[in-house]
Scaffold this motif. Structure first.
Motif, PDB file in Angstrom:
ATOM      1  N   TYR A  68     -11.590  -3.099  16.501  1.00 52.91           N
ATOM      2  CA  TYR A  68     -10.222  -2.703  16.170  1.00 52.91           C
ATOM      3  C   TYR A  68      -9.860  -3.087  14.740  1.00 52.91           C
ATOM      4  O   TYR A  68      -9.044  -2.410  14.103  1.00 52.91           O
ATOM      5  CB  TYR A  68      -9.232  -3.350  17.146  1.00 52.91           C
ATOM      6  N   ILE A  69     -10.431  -4.175  14.236  1.00 51.56           N
ATOM      7  CA  ILE A  69     -10.173  -4.578  12.851  1.00 51.56           C
ATOM      8  C   ILE A  69     -10.708  -3.526  11.892  1.00 51.56           C
ATOM      9  O   ILE A  69     -10.036  -3.122  10.924  1.00 51.56           O
ATOM     10  CB  ILE A  69     -10.797  -5.951  12.565  1.00 51.56           C
ATOM     11  N   TRP A  70     -11.914  -3.046  12.132  1.00 56.59           N
ATOM     12  CA  TRP A  70     -12.516  -2.051  11.240  1.00 56.59           C
ATOM     13  C   TRP A  70     -11.790  -0.709  11.333  1.00 56.59           C
ATOM     14  O   TRP A  70     -11.595  -0.044  10.308  1.00 56.59           O
ATOM     15  CB  TRP A  70     -13.993  -1.883  11.574  1.00 56.59           C
ATOM     16  N   SER A  71     -11.409  -0.304  12.531  1.00 51.29           N
ATOM     17  CA  SER A  71     -10.638   0.941  12.641  1.00 51.29           C
ATOM     18  C   SER A  71      -9.272   0.794  11.988  1.00 51.29           C
ATOM     19  O   SER A  71      -8.766   1.733  11.369  1.00 51.29           O
ATOM     20  CB  SER A  71     -10.482   1.332  14.112  1.00 51.29           C
ATOM     21  N   GLY A  72      -8.660  -0.404  12.094  1.00 54.37           N
ATOM     22  CA  GLY A  72      -7.389  -0.646  11.421  1.00 54.37           C
ATOM     23  C   GLY A  72      -7.531  -0.605   9.910  1.00 54.37           C
ATOM     24  O   GLY A  72      -6.660  -0.068   9.211  1.00 54.37           O
ATOM     25  N   PHE A  73      -8.627  -1.180   9.386  1.00 54.94           N
ATOM     26  CA  PHE A  73      -8.898  -1.099   7.950  1.00 54.94           C
ATOM     27  C   PHE A  73      -9.032   0.354   7.505  1.00 54.94           C
ATOM     28  O   PHE A  73      -8.464   0.766   6.484  1.00 54.94           O
ATOM     29  CB  PHE A  73     -10.180  -1.862   7.618  1.00 54.94           C
ATOM     30  N   ARG A  74      -9.775   1.127   8.263  1.00 60.08           N
ATOM     31  CA  ARG A  74      -9.978   2.528   7.905  1.00 60.08           C
ATOM     32  C   ARG A  74      -8.658   3.285   7.884  1.00 60.08           C
ATOM     33  O   ARG A  74      -8.355   4.005   6.921  1.00 60.08           O
ATOM     34  CB  ARG A  74     -10.937   3.171   8.906  1.00 60.08           C
ATOM     35  N   ASN A  75      -7.852   3.107   8.914  1.00 57.27           N
ATOM     36  CA  ASN A  75      -6.571   3.814   8.992  1.00 57.27           C
ATOM     37  C   ASN A  75      -5.602   3.349   7.915  1.00 57.27           C
ATOM     38  O   ASN A  75      -4.858   4.158   7.343  1.00 57.27           O
ATOM     39  CB  ASN A  75      -5.950   3.617  10.374  1.00 57.27           C
ATOM     40  N   THR A  76      -5.609   2.048   7.610  1.00 59.72           N
ATOM     41  CA  THR A  76      -4.697   1.527   6.592  1.00 59.72           C
ATOM     42  C   THR A  76      -5.084   2.010   5.197  1.00 59.72           C
ATOM     43  O   THR A  76      -4.223   2.402   4.401  1.00 59.72           O
ATOM     44  CB  THR A  76      -4.687  -0.009   6.630  1.00 59.72           C
ATOM     45  N   ILE A  77      -6.373   1.971   4.880  1.00 60.76           N
ATOM     46  CA  ILE A  77      -6.822   2.455   3.568  1.00 60.76           C
ATOM     47  C   ILE A  77      -6.542   3.946   3.428  1.00 60.76           C
ATOM     48  O   ILE A  77      -6.059   4.411   2.376  1.00 60.76           O
ATOM     49  CB  ILE A  77      -8.320   2.157   3.379  1.00 60.76           C
ATOM     50  N   LEU A  78      -6.819   4.704   4.482  1.00 57.57           N
ATOM     51  CA  LEU A  78      -6.551   6.144   4.436  1.00 57.57           C
ATOM     52  C   LEU A  78      -5.062   6.415   4.269  1.00 57.57           C
ATOM     53  O   LEU A  78      -4.656   7.270   3.463  1.00 57.57           O
ATOM     54  CB  LEU A  78      -7.073   6.808   5.710  1.00 57.57           C
ATOM     55  N   ARG A  79      -4.240   5.671   4.993  1.00 58.19           N
ATOM     56  CA  ARG A  79      -2.791   5.858   4.870  1.00 58.19           C
ATOM     57  C   ARG A  79      -2.312   5.469   3.477  1.00 58.19           C
ATOM     58  O   ARG A  79      -1.476   6.176   2.887  1.00 58.19           O
ATOM     59  CB  ARG A  79      -2.071   5.011   5.920  1.00 58.19           C
ATOM     60  N   THR A  80      -2.812   4.371   2.935  1.00 60.88           N
ATOM     61  CA  THR A  80      -2.374   3.915   1.610  1.00 60.88           C
ATOM     62  C   THR A  80      -2.739   4.921   0.534  1.00 60.88           C
ATOM     63  O   THR A  80      -1.913   5.260  -0.324  1.00 60.88           O
ATOM     64  CB  THR A  80      -2.982   2.540   1.308  1.00 60.88           C
ATOM     65  N   VAL A  81      -3.971   5.410   0.563  1.00 62.10           N
ATOM     66  CA  VAL A  81      -4.419   6.348  -0.470  1.00 62.10           C
ATOM     67  C   VAL A  81      -3.693   7.682  -0.362  1.00 62.10           C
ATOM     68  O   VAL A  81      -3.110   8.176  -1.334  1.00 62.10           O
ATOM     69  CB  VAL A  81      -5.947   6.543  -0.377  1.00 62.10           C
ATOM     70  N   VAL A  82      -3.707   8.278   0.834  1.00 66.32           N
ATOM     71  CA  VAL A  82      -3.078   9.589   1.016  1.00 66.32           C
ATOM     72  C   VAL A  82      -1.565   9.495   0.808  1.00 66.32           C
ATOM     73  O   VAL A  82      -0.962  10.332   0.116  1.00 66.32           O
ATOM     74  CB  VAL A  82      -3.407  10.150   2.411  1.00 66.32           C
ATOM     75  N   GLY A  83      -0.939   8.487   1.392  1.00 69.23           N
ATOM     76  CA  GLY A  83       0.507   8.343   1.266  1.00 69.23           C
ATOM     77  C   GLY A  83       0.951   8.104  -0.162  1.00 69.23           C
ATOM     78  O   GLY A  83       1.950   8.671  -0.615  1.00 69.23           O
ATOM     79  N   THR A  84       0.211   7.276  -0.913  1.00 66.11           N
ATOM     80  CA  THR A  84       0.580   6.993  -2.299  1.00 66.11           C
ATOM     81  C   THR A  84       0.417   8.225  -3.179  1.00 66.11           C
ATOM     82  O   THR A  84       1.301   8.548  -3.988  1.00 66.11           O
ATOM     83  CB  THR A  84      -0.265   5.833  -2.833  1.00 66.11           C
ATOM     84  N   VAL A  85      -0.705   8.924  -3.042  1.00 66.60           N
ATOM     85  CA  VAL A  85      -0.959  10.104  -3.876  1.00 66.60           C
ATOM     86  C   VAL A  85       0.080  11.189  -3.614  1.00 66.60           C
ATOM     87  O   VAL A  85       0.684  11.747  -4.550  1.00 66.60           O
ATOM     88  CB  VAL A  85      -2.380  10.644  -3.630  1.00 66.60           C
ATOM     89  N   LEU A  86       0.333  11.501  -2.350  1.00 65.11           N
ATOM     90  CA  LEU A  86       1.303  12.551  -2.026  1.00 65.11           C
ATOM     91  C   LEU A  86       2.718  12.144  -2.413  1.00 65.11           C
ATOM     92  O   LEU A  86       3.495  12.967  -2.915  1.00 65.11           O
ATOM     93  CB  LEU A  86       1.238  12.882  -0.534  1.00 65.11           C
ATOM     94  N   SER A  87       3.064  10.884  -2.193  1.00 63.34           N
ATOM     95  CA  SER A  87       4.411  10.427  -2.530  1.00 63.34           C
ATOM     96  C   SER A  87       4.665  10.487  -4.032  1.00 63.34           C
ATOM     97  O   SER A  87       5.729  10.931  -4.474  1.00 63.34           O
ATOM     98  CB  SER A  87       4.618   9.003  -2.001  1.00 63.34           C
ATOM     99  N   VAL A  88       3.695  10.042  -4.827  1.00 62.46           N
ATOM    100  CA  VAL A  88       3.850  10.094  -6.286  1.00 62.46           C
ATOM    101  C   VAL A  88       3.910  11.537  -6.757  1.00 62.46           C
ATOM    102  O   VAL A  88       4.706  11.882  -7.654  1.00 62.46           O
ATOM    103  CB  VAL A  88       2.710   9.325  -6.968  1.00 62.46           C
TER     104      VAL A  88
END
Length: 290
Positions: A68-88
């Motif tokens: 669950y830690i690794w899946s959480g890392f994957r989802n968090t990194i994906l959310r951070t990258v996609v969310g930041t790029v689209l938001s900016v």
């Protein structure tokens, strides 16, 4: 005069010593909670006075074995990258349009955007909206609701309004259109404020967990901070993913909780010093031109 000079020098030295002692004390009180978590995660005893009695890495081994830690890392990194790029991207485009005098009814649209800073639809209507749009248990439920922040849009709009009009007029004389002006003139000038907005978005997405708790029920699709909450606050055995015994045979759920907290917090702490200079520069430039 020499006596007064020596006395003034002694006073300055005393002030600097006292000031330095106070700053060191404040720094220690700020860092000690984080150091305590490190010591607790490296210890094999539930009672830690200052330093752990014995150093063990079994807690980190247990954490890294948790899927669950690794899946959480994957989802968090994906959310951070996609969310930041689209938001900016959305914030920059909207702020650039609203900063131009030729934009129709720009004050009206700006008023509508500012209105959303003071009033929201509420939790239940937002939940029903996400479910009605088919975004429940979807990755985009964590991205689309906060895609454009009215506060960030207002800051960037004010920054764009501070750019001299002569630059754009010269570019138009050379045959550039609005998109070329934005990409070749406005964006390079605005890199400090864009970096600042990107930092705010990235940190916000990395630390976010409440929207994931509301809209995402599948454990494999949840972000790291929500999994950390399940482990540290709720103590859910499903997410802790260990039987209560480590390789050393000692029952140490507190060490696992502390190690999970360190693993979830350390990446953003390591990245922050490299982008802090852009953040400081963007705030200073924004305060001068905003």
């Amino acid at each position: 005069m020499a006596y007064l000079s020596r006395r003034r020098a002694k006073g300055e030295i005393t002030f600097e010593c006292v000031n330095g002692f106070i700053m060191v004390l404040l720094s220690f009180t700020t860092l000690y909670p984080f150091l305590f978590l490190i010591f607790q995660s490296l210890g094999n005893s539930a009672s830690i006075s200052f330093l752990p009695k014995e150093f063990e890495t079994a807690a980190y081994a247990t954490v890294f074995k948790n899927s669950y830690i690794w899946s959480g890392f994957r989802n968090t990194i994906l959310r951070t990258v996609v969310g930041t790029v689209l938001s900016v991207l959305v914030t920059t485009s909207g702020a650039y349009a609203l900063s131009k005098p030729w934009f129709p009814n720009r004050r009206l649209w700006t008023g509508f955007i500012v209105f959303t800073m003071f009033f929201s639809g509420g939790l239940i209507p937002s939940y029903l909206l996400m479910k009605g749009l088919g975004l429940y248990n979807s990755f985009w439920a964590m991205i689309l609701p906060g895609l454009c922040s009215a506060y960030n849009l207002t800051i960037m709009r004010n920054f764009f309004m501070g750019i001299p009009n002569e630059l754009e007029e010269s570019a138009k004389i050379d045959g550039a259109n609005d998109i070329q002006i934005m990409l070749r003139i406005v964006i390079p000038i605005s890199l400090p404020i864009i970096a600042t907005i990107s930092l705010w978005n990235a940190v916000g997405h990395w630390n976010a967990w409440f929207d994931c708790m509301i809209y995402i029920t599948e454990p494999r699709n949840q972000v790291l901070q929500l999994i950390l909450r399940h482990i540290v606050i709720e103590g859910t055995s499903q997410y802790m993913n260990f039987t209560g015994t480590m390789d050393t045979g000692t029952y140490m759920p507190e060490a696992v909780k502390a190690a999970t907290t360190i693993v979830a917090t350390l990446p953003i702490l390591l990245a922050y010093p490299f982008i802090q200079k852009y953040f400081v520069k963007g705030v200073i430039v924004g305060s001068l031109k905003g």
